[in-house]
Scaffold this motif. Structure first.
Motif, PDB file in Angstrom:
ATOM      1  N   GLN A  28       0.828  -1.201   0.000  1.00  0.00           N
ATOM      2  CA  GLN A  28       0.000   0.000   0.000  1.00  0.00           C
ATOM      3  C   GLN A  28       0.865   1.255   0.000  1.00  0.00           C
ATOM      4  N   LEU A  29       1.999   1.207   0.695  1.00  0.00           N
ATOM      5  CA  LEU A  29       2.910   2.344   0.718  1.00  0.00           C
ATOM      6  C   LEU A  29       3.531   2.553  -0.665  1.00  0.00           C
ATOM      7  N   LEU A  30       3.912   1.475  -1.344  1.00  0.00           N
ATOM      8  CA  LEU A  30       4.444   1.594  -2.703  1.00  0.00           C
ATOM      9  C   LEU A  30       3.392   2.159  -3.650  1.00  0.00           C
ATOM     10  N   PHE A  31       2.138   1.738  -3.476  1.00  0.00           N
ATOM     11  CA  PHE A  31       1.057   2.264  -4.313  1.00  0.00           C
ATOM     12  C   PHE A  31       0.852   3.752  -4.047  1.00  0.00           C
ATOM     13  N   LEU A  32       0.858   4.154  -2.775  1.00  0.00           N
ATOM     14  CA  LEU A  32       0.714   5.560  -2.425  1.00  0.00           C
ATOM     15  C   LEU A  32       1.862   6.380  -3.021  1.00  0.00           C
ATOM     16  N   GLU A  33       3.087   5.871  -2.899  1.00  0.00           N
ATOM     17  CA  GLU A  33       4.247   6.534  -3.501  1.00  0.00           C
ATOM     18  C   GLU A  33       4.035   6.704  -5.003  1.00  0.00           C
ATOM     19  N   ALA A  34       3.556   5.662  -5.651  1.00  0.00           N
ATOM     20  CA  ALA A  34       3.345   5.705  -7.098  1.00  0.00           C
ATOM     21  C   ALA A  34       2.301   6.747  -7.472  1.00  0.00           C
ATOM     22  N   VAL A  35       1.210   6.808  -6.717  1.00  0.00           N
ATOM     23  CA  VAL A  35       0.138   7.774  -7.019  1.00  0.00           C
ATOM     24  C   VAL A  35       0.642   9.201  -6.862  1.00  0.00           C
ATOM     25  N   VAL A  36       1.335   9.474  -5.768  1.00  0.00           N
ATOM     26  CA  VAL A  36       1.833  10.827  -5.512  1.00  0.00           C
ATOM     27  C   VAL A  36       2.848  11.239  -6.580  1.00  0.00           C
ATOM     28  N   LYS A  37       3.807  10.368  -6.856  1.00  0.00           N
ATOM     29  CA  LYS A  37       4.832  10.699  -7.848  1.00  0.00           C
ATOM     30  C   LYS A  37       4.231  10.836  -9.252  1.00  0.00           C
ATOM     31  N   ALA A  38       3.292   9.972  -9.602  1.00  0.00           N
ATOM     32  CA  ALA A  38       2.661  10.062 -10.921  1.00  0.00           C
ATOM     33  C   ALA A  38       1.874  11.360 -11.051  1.00  0.00           C
ATOM     34  N   ALA A  39       1.157  11.739 -10.013  1.00  0.00           N
ATOM     35  CA  ALA A  39       0.363  12.975 -10.062  1.00  0.00           C
ATOM     36  C   ALA A  39       1.263  14.198 -10.228  1.00  0.00           C
ATOM     37  N   ILE A  40       2.301  14.289  -9.409  1.00  0.00           N
ATOM     38  CA  ILE A  40       3.221  15.422  -9.518  1.00  0.00           C
ATOM     39  C   ILE A  40       3.934  15.392 -10.866  1.00  0.00           C
ATOM     40  N   GLY A  41       4.338  14.214 -11.298  1.00  0.00           N
ATOM     41  CA  GLY A  41       5.011  14.085 -12.588  1.00  0.00           C
ATOM     42  C   GLY A  41       4.132  14.530 -13.741  1.00  0.00           C
ATOM     43  N   LEU A  42       2.874  14.108 -13.733  1.00  0.00           N
ATOM     44  CA  LEU A  42       1.949  14.515 -14.804  1.00  0.00           C
ATOM     45  C   LEU A  42       1.725  16.028 -14.810  1.00  0.00           C
ATOM     46  N   ILE A  43       1.581  16.599 -13.637  1.00  0.00           N
ATOM     47  CA  ILE A  43       1.391  18.056 -13.556  1.00  0.00           C
ATOM     48  C   ILE A  43       2.605  18.776 -14.138  1.00  0.00           C
ATOM     49  N   LEU A  44       3.797  18.331 -13.772  1.00  0.00           N
ATOM     50  CA  LEU A  44       5.006  18.977 -14.281  1.00  0.00           C
ATOM     51  C   LEU A  44       5.174  18.764 -15.787  1.00  0.00           C
TER      52      LEU A  44
END
Length: 120
Positions: A3-19
């Protein structure tokens, strides 16, 4: 752990997409100083997006014990794809030397990706 890896993935993907999509607006909303071009923020966004992919791979592969080739492949592909888009849109470099260097980097990354695919 997964679940922590999934949360990390969601946060990084969201910030990455925005950038990758709107680096100027993201910097403005965050109160950061403006950047003259979106090139480096987009490269950072692609890197974060690739790391998100690596986190998802790590969390879903049974017996995985680290980033490994599959994770490296995800990161390399995200960076190579964003560089290709930036070069195609003529937004990556202002000099011929810079464009040539980036195309060589893109070609090298795609060759590395093919080698990694063969060994995953």
């Amino acid at each position: 752990m997964q679940q922590l890896l999934f949360l990390e993935a969601v946060v990084k993907a969201a910030i990455g997409l925005i950038l990758m999509i709107a680096p100027g607006a993201a910097f403005k909303v965050a109160g950061l100083p403006p950047v003259p071009t979106g090139f480096w923020p987009r490269v950072l966004g692609a890197t974060l997006f690739g790391i998100a992919g690596a986190n998802l791979i790590e969390g879903t592969l049974l017996g995985s014990r680290g980033l490994g080739l599959a994770g490296s492949l995800a990161i390399n592909f995200a960076i190579a794809a964003m560089l290709t888009i930036q070069l195609a849109l003529n937004a990556a470099a202002t000099t011929v030397r810079g464009k040539l260097l980036l195309w060589v980097l893109v070609a090298t990354l795609y060759v590395l990706i093919l080698v990694e695919i063969a060994h995953v």
